[in-house]
Design a protein around this motif. Structure first.
Motif, mmCIF file in Angstrom:
data_model
loop_
_atom_site.group_PDB
_atom_site.id
_atom_site.type_symbol
_atom_site.label_atom_id
_atom_site.label_comp_id
_atom_site.label_asym_id
_atom_site.label_seq_id
_atom_site.Cartn_x
_atom_site.Cartn_y
_atom_site.Cartn_z
ATOM 1 N N THR A 132 12.729 -17.114 -5.358
ATOM 2 C CA THR A 132 12.461 -15.736 -5.786
ATOM 3 C C THR A 132 11.272 -15.704 -6.728
ATOM 4 O OG1 THR A 132 14.837 -15.283 -5.645
ATOM 5 C CG2 THR A 132 13.474 -13.677 -6.813
ATOM 6 N N VAL A 133 10.303 -14.840 -6.418
ATOM 7 C CA VAL A 133 9.161 -14.647 -7.310
ATOM 8 C C VAL A 133 9.120 -13.182 -7.721
ATOM 9 C CG1 VAL A 133 7.805 -16.546 -6.387
ATOM 10 C CG2 VAL A 133 7.570 -14.305 -5.370
ATOM 11 N N GLU A 134 8.794 -12.965 -8.988
ATOM 12 C CA GLU A 134 8.734 -11.600 -9.518
ATOM 13 C C GLU A 134 7.389 -11.364 -10.195
ATOM 14 O OE1 GLU A 134 11.921 -11.198 -12.274
ATOM 15 O OE2 GLU A 134 13.494 -11.365 -10.769
ATOM 16 N N ARG A 135 6.897 -10.143 -10.052
ATOM 17 C CA ARG A 135 5.687 -9.770 -10.787
ATOM 18 C C ARG A 135 5.851 -8.339 -11.280
ATOM 19 N NH1 ARG A 135 -0.659 -10.563 -9.131
ATOM 20 N NH2 ARG A 135 -1.441 -10.366 -11.259
ATOM 21 N N GLU A 194 0.838 -1.210 0.000
ATOM 22 C CA GLU A 194 0.000 0.000 0.000
ATOM 23 C C GLU A 194 0.869 1.255 0.000
ATOM 24 O OE1 GLU A 194 -2.802 -0.309 3.212
ATOM 25 O OE2 GLU A 194 -4.167 -1.565 2.048
ATOM 26 N N TRP A 195 1.922 1.217 0.797
ATOM 27 C CA TRP A 195 2.861 2.351 0.802
ATOM 28 C C TRP A 195 3.452 2.565 -0.576
ATOM 29 C CZ3 TRP A 195 6.230 1.681 5.844
ATOM 30 C CH2 TRP A 195 5.469 2.114 6.945
ATOM 31 N N GLY A 196 3.606 1.456 -1.298
ATOM 32 C CA GLY A 196 4.171 1.552 -2.635
ATOM 33 C C GLY A 196 3.132 1.895 -3.694
ATOM 34 N N GLU A 202 -6.116 -5.788 -4.970
ATOM 35 C CA GLU A 202 -6.043 -7.040 -5.720
ATOM 36 C C GLU A 202 -4.594 -7.506 -5.850
ATOM 37 O OE1 GLU A 202 -7.844 -7.051 -9.603
ATOM 38 O OE2 GLU A 202 -7.183 -9.101 -9.980
ATOM 39 N N PHE A 203 -3.698 -6.581 -6.160
ATOM 40 C CA PHE A 203 -2.285 -6.916 -6.283
ATOM 41 C C PHE A 203 -1.759 -7.456 -4.960
ATOM 42 C CE2 PHE A 203 1.580 -6.461 -8.800
ATOM 43 C CZ PHE A 203 2.582 -6.483 -7.839
ATOM 44 N N ALA A 204 -2.165 -6.814 -3.867
ATOM 45 C CA ALA A 204 -1.696 -7.237 -2.546
ATOM 46 C C ALA A 204 -2.224 -8.620 -2.178
ATOM 47 C CB ALA A 204 -2.121 -6.213 -1.493
ATOM 48 N N GLU A 205 -3.482 -8.893 -2.482
ATOM 49 C CA GLU A 205 -4.042 -10.201 -2.151
ATOM 50 C C GLU A 205 -3.405 -11.299 -2.992
ATOM 51 O OE1 GLU A 205 -5.649 -11.239 0.264
ATOM 52 O OE2 GLU A 205 -6.428 -9.409 1.141
ATOM 53 N N ASP A 206 -3.116 -11.005 -4.259
ATOM 54 C CA ASP A 206 -2.398 -11.980 -5.089
ATOM 55 C C ASP A 206 -1.014 -12.254 -4.499
ATOM 56 O OD1 ASP A 206 -3.543 -10.932 -8.432
ATOM 57 O OD2 ASP A 206 -4.523 -12.061 -6.823
#
Lengths: 125, 135
Positions: B128-131, B26-28, B33-37
């Motif tokens: 490591t996971v990236e999105r 959220e700070w970012g 939806e992005f946060a829950e994913d």
């Protein structure tokens, strides 16, 4: 990370389980206990009303899958209804519960259950 | 922006993980939806580590490095459990799913990430996971 579970039964063979909150690794065991009780005796089918469920992880999915298998073993089935976007997304990813109809409203599912019941009473398979 | 979270290997810690991850995103400027994913990926990875990684009953710390910059969100999970590459698991089949066998969590992780990689370095598993996202 909370889950509220409500059960009701408006049809003789069917238990409706309504979930509120989140179904994750920590809350899934509570659901599993509820399912065990809900599918006892003459109950053969479960309806999971997910209108107030905001989140589901693989732990929750596995519990729903196992419930479906249990119901099928008793000659019934398990249904999910009123999926919210986050939960729908997860179901879409894993193509969850293949062969299961996902209903968009309780009314639609109710009609389906009534027609199933009618078939049983009339002796159709 | 970056943050590192250090968490004991207990599933009860998921609540705290959720709070910290959502706060960071959220700070970012990221949405719900992005946060829950991101949290779903986190839960699947963290629970995998906690369930399969350790043969003792001791407390171990799992470190999660978060990074959000230049349209890329990265999570790096570092643990000192036995060597285990979760990416080597095969994809789920319907019977495996219902029987509770592995693969379902990995499938979710991959589907919600643009890149997933594993290495074993200095006695640690590093996943490591990236999105990517539009800024």
């Amino acid at each position: 990370m909370t889950l509220k579970i409500d059960t009701s039964s408006s049809k003789p063979n069917v238990t409706r389980i309504s979930l509120t909150g989140r179904l994750d690794t920590n809350t899934t065991p509570d659901l599993e206990s509820t399912i065990d009780a809900a599918i006892a005796g003459e109950k053969t089918s479960l309806v999971f009303d997910l209108a107030a469920l905001a989140y589901i992880s693989s732990a929750g999915l596995r519990a729903l899958f196992r419930a479906k298998k249990t119901c099928e073993g008793k000659g019934g089935d398990a249904f999910v209804v009123n999926l919210q976007p986050q939960v729908q997304k997860v179901f879409d990813i894993v193509k969850a519960m293949p062969g299961t109809s996902i209903f968009t409203s309780w009314e639609e599912l109710d009609a389906y259950l009534d027609s199933m019941q009618k078939k049983v009473l009339e002796g159709d398979d | 922006m970056k943050r590192t979270i250090s968490v004991p290997n207990r599933t009860e810690e998921l609540a705290r993980l959720h709070t910290e991850l959502v706060e960071f995103l959220e700070w970012g400027g990221m949405g719900t939806e992005f946060a829950e994913d991101a949290f779903l990926v986190t839960e699947e990875i963290f629970v995998n580590i906690v369930s399969h990684g350790y043969e003792d009953d001791d407390e171990h710390l799992v470190e999660i490095g978060l990074s959000l910059e230049d349209g890329l969100f990265t999570m790096e999970f570092r643990d000192d459990a036995r060597a285990f590459d979760p990416l080597a698991a095969s994809p789920p089949d319907p019977d495996a799913v219902s029987s509770g066998a592995g693969g379902l969590g990995i499938h979710l992780i991959r589907s919600l990430s643009d890149r997933v990689s594993y290495e074993r370095r200095e006695g640690r598993n590093i996943l490591t996971v990236e999105r990517r996202f539009e800024e």
